[in-house]
Design a protein around this motif. Sequence first.
Motif, PDB file in Angstrom:
ATOM      1  N   LEU A   5       1.023  -1.193  -0.097  1.00  0.00           N
ATOM      2  CA  LEU A   5       0.087   0.024   0.050  1.00  0.00           C
ATOM      3  C   LEU A   5       1.014   1.217  -0.022  1.00  0.00           C
ATOM      4  O   LEU A   5       0.516   2.384  -0.502  1.00  0.00           O
ATOM      5  CB  LEU A   5      -0.954  -0.059   1.091  1.00  0.00           C
ATOM      6  CG  LEU A   5      -2.195  -1.106   1.034  1.00  0.00           C
ATOM      7  CD1 LEU A   5      -3.082  -0.995   2.335  1.00  0.00           C
ATOM      8  CD2 LEU A   5      -2.943  -0.943  -0.175  1.00  0.00           C
ATOM      9  N   THR A  39      -0.064   3.754  -3.119  1.00  0.00           N
ATOM     10  CA  THR A  39      -0.971   5.016  -2.400  1.00  0.00           C
ATOM     11  C   THR A  39       0.176   6.303  -2.397  1.00  0.00           C
ATOM     12  O   THR A  39      -0.357   7.263  -2.559  1.00  0.00           O
ATOM     13  CB  THR A  39      -1.614   4.889  -1.351  1.00  0.00           C
ATOM     14  OG1 THR A  39      -0.773   4.738  -0.188  1.00  0.00           O
ATOM     15  CG2 THR A  39      -2.606   4.003  -1.542  1.00  0.00           C
ATOM     16  N   THR A  65      -9.364   3.627   5.683  1.00  0.00           N
ATOM     17  CA  THR A  65      -8.232   4.140   4.431  1.00  0.00           C
ATOM     18  C   THR A  65      -8.707   3.289   3.294  1.00  0.00           C
ATOM     19  O   THR A  65      -7.926   3.793   2.325  1.00  0.00           O
ATOM     20  CB  THR A  65      -7.043   3.416   5.141  1.00  0.00           C
ATOM     21  OG1 THR A  65      -6.875   2.095   5.299  1.00  0.00           O
ATOM     22  CG2 THR A  65      -6.367   4.229   6.337  1.00  0.00           C
ATOM     23  N   ALA A 115      -9.258   6.166   0.882  1.00  0.00           N
ATOM     24  CA  ALA A 115      -8.238   6.923   0.614  1.00  0.00           C
ATOM     25  C   ALA A 115      -7.548   5.772  -0.639  1.00  0.00           C
ATOM     26  O   ALA A 115      -7.087   6.539  -1.775  1.00  0.00           O
ATOM     27  CB  ALA A 115      -7.049   7.053   1.528  1.00  0.00           C
ATOM     28  N   ILE A 116      -7.596   4.643  -0.324  1.00  0.00           N
ATOM     29  CA  ILE A 116      -6.690   3.697  -1.368  1.00  0.00           C
ATOM     30  C   ILE A 116      -7.675   3.849  -2.779  1.00  0.00           C
ATOM     31  O   ILE A 116      -6.953   3.716  -3.781  1.00  0.00           O
ATOM     32  CB  ILE A 116      -6.909   2.074  -0.914  1.00  0.00           C
ATOM     33  CG1 ILE A 116      -6.081   2.105   0.394  1.00  0.00           C
ATOM     34  CG2 ILE A 116      -6.493   1.032  -1.791  1.00  0.00           C
ATOM     35  CD1 ILE A 116      -6.254   0.933   1.169  1.00  0.00           C
ATOM     36  N   CYS A 127      -6.839   6.733  -4.412  1.00  0.00           N
ATOM     37  CA  CYS A 127      -5.251   7.000  -5.142  1.00  0.00           C
ATOM     38  C   CYS A 127      -5.203   6.174  -6.442  1.00  0.00           C
ATOM     39  O   CYS A 127      -4.677   6.547  -7.410  1.00  0.00           O
ATOM     40  CB  CYS A 127      -4.400   6.536  -4.256  1.00  0.00           C
ATOM     41  SG  CYS A 127      -4.094   7.543  -2.767  1.00  0.00           S
ATOM     42  N   VAL A 128      -6.155   5.118  -6.527  1.00  0.00           N
ATOM     43  CA  VAL A 128      -6.239   4.215  -7.699  1.00  0.00           C
ATOM     44  C   VAL A 128      -7.101   4.689  -8.702  1.00  0.00           C
ATOM     45  O   VAL A 128      -6.683   4.474  -9.909  1.00  0.00           O
ATOM     46  CB  VAL A 128      -6.516   2.789  -7.217  1.00  0.00           C
ATOM     47  CG1 VAL A 128      -6.946   1.883  -8.401  1.00  0.00           C
ATOM     48  CG2 VAL A 128      -5.622   2.074  -6.210  1.00  0.00           C
ATOM     49  N   GLY A 142      -7.523  11.460  -2.277  1.00  0.00           N
ATOM     50  CA  GLY A 142      -6.411  10.584  -2.043  1.00  0.00           C
ATOM     51  C   GLY A 142      -6.163  10.395  -0.410  1.00  0.00           C
ATOM     52  O   GLY A 142      -5.529   9.681   0.172  1.00  0.00           O
ATOM     53  N   LYS A 143      -6.950  11.386   0.435  1.00  0.00           N
ATOM     54  CA  LYS A 143      -6.609  11.322   1.896  1.00  0.00           C
ATOM     55  C   LYS A 143      -7.906  11.086   2.961  1.00  0.00           C
ATOM     56  O   LYS A 143      -7.987  11.581   3.945  1.00  0.00           O
ATOM     57  CB  LYS A 143      -5.927  12.547   2.161  1.00  0.00           C
ATOM     58  CG  LYS A 143      -4.323  12.549   1.519  1.00  0.00           C
ATOM     59  CD  LYS A 143      -3.514  13.877   2.170  1.00  0.00           C
ATOM     60  CE  LYS A 143      -2.173  13.951   1.353  1.00  0.00           C
ATOM     61  NZ  LYS A 143      -1.419  14.929   1.785  1.00  0.00           N
TER      62      LYS A 143
END
Length: 409
Positions: free
Chosen positions: A140, A144, A205, A208-209, A212-213, A274-275
């Motif tokens: 991860l 990320t 999270t 967030a993952i 990010c993807v 992303g956060k």
Amino acid sequence: MKKFLIVLIPTIAVMGIFYALFSYMPAPVEPIIEETIIEEVQEEIVIEEEKPEYNEPNVDQFHSKLIDIALDNDVYGMQVVVFKGEDILHSFNYGYSDIDNKTEVNDSTVFRIASTSKMISNMAIMKLVDEGKIYLGSNLKEVTGLNFKDDIKLYQILTHTAGIVDSKEFNENMNKVLDINHLLDISCVNKPGSEYNYTNFGAGTMAAIVECVTGEYFMDYAQRELFDSLGLNAGYVCEYLDEGTDVAKMYDDVVYDPATWMYNYDFYRSFELGKQYRLAYGNMYISASDLAKLGMVLAGDGTLNEKKILSTNALREIRTVRNEAEGQNYRAGLNTDVFNNLVEGRIIYGHTGSAYNAISCLMYDPSDNTGVVLLTNHSLNKKNDLKYTKVIYDTVNLAYKEFFTPYGE
């Protein structure tokens, strides 16, 4: 006269010859007809009546006992849905979504489902796994760029074995936007894979993952890929629900109205893309009938109305037991608890939720594609001798007994 005799004599001779021939021909033989006696056998054709798979449910008794469960657990408003395959077999509504205004719960009332959301957020992650955009074994930190420990894998986040714990700072600042990298730094305290720690931050999270993807906000991705795709009135923010939706209030020490409280679209958009770490672990809104449709995907072959949501491989991964926590009465797959003593004779998969006195669950058995959904906006969190929340245990067992008792038992 001579001419006449000359003609007549040969004629008589010829006729005589014919007469002699025919008079000596044997008489025609009558054909021998063999009399065949056809015995008419009246065969009794027995058409076996197809036996039902389960006994006929006693709906009146089911309702009466559900009301008893509601009264025993101080339930204010409740929905219960029983399903098999892609069919909702029965739905039951009880009480009020808004006590002051006497708004009664109906099939379309939407509830906040607390941690039952984790199982649905997991579906969003598994869609990306199906598409090859991330893998259960992905590192991860590399995927990320966030401050995950070097060796934390995706499957460890999905099984609460990443070594993450909920910090005091995370728990005490629910209405603040904290930096996810700071929270990861103080929350990744145990060796990944060493033990099971149920964690809201760790599960959070997932948002967030996904961001990010995919490069888009988690609530937008889930809305399109899960809820809108299946025609569900659901969302991680109330603003994404159909206009005029009745959203059940939650009754804790104070009354929480999800339609007006601060955990809204603007609050979650204030997180940098992303956060996001708040949404995925517990903020979903949905009705029991629509949650049952997501349950049908999980309990079946990953499709609903011929629309493929998850692969059979993804479902197998979700249901695979990856840890058995010491002292726990359940085993866990990917954000999915595996209960071997919840309903006698069955292995039940699912997740529960409890926040602001609102208790919920989605439970299913893939062996016969059956399931039960329970949503409430207030209930006591009493435990039984098996350590199950009583309102959940009693409701799920009642539904399985009434609707899925094998025929003849």
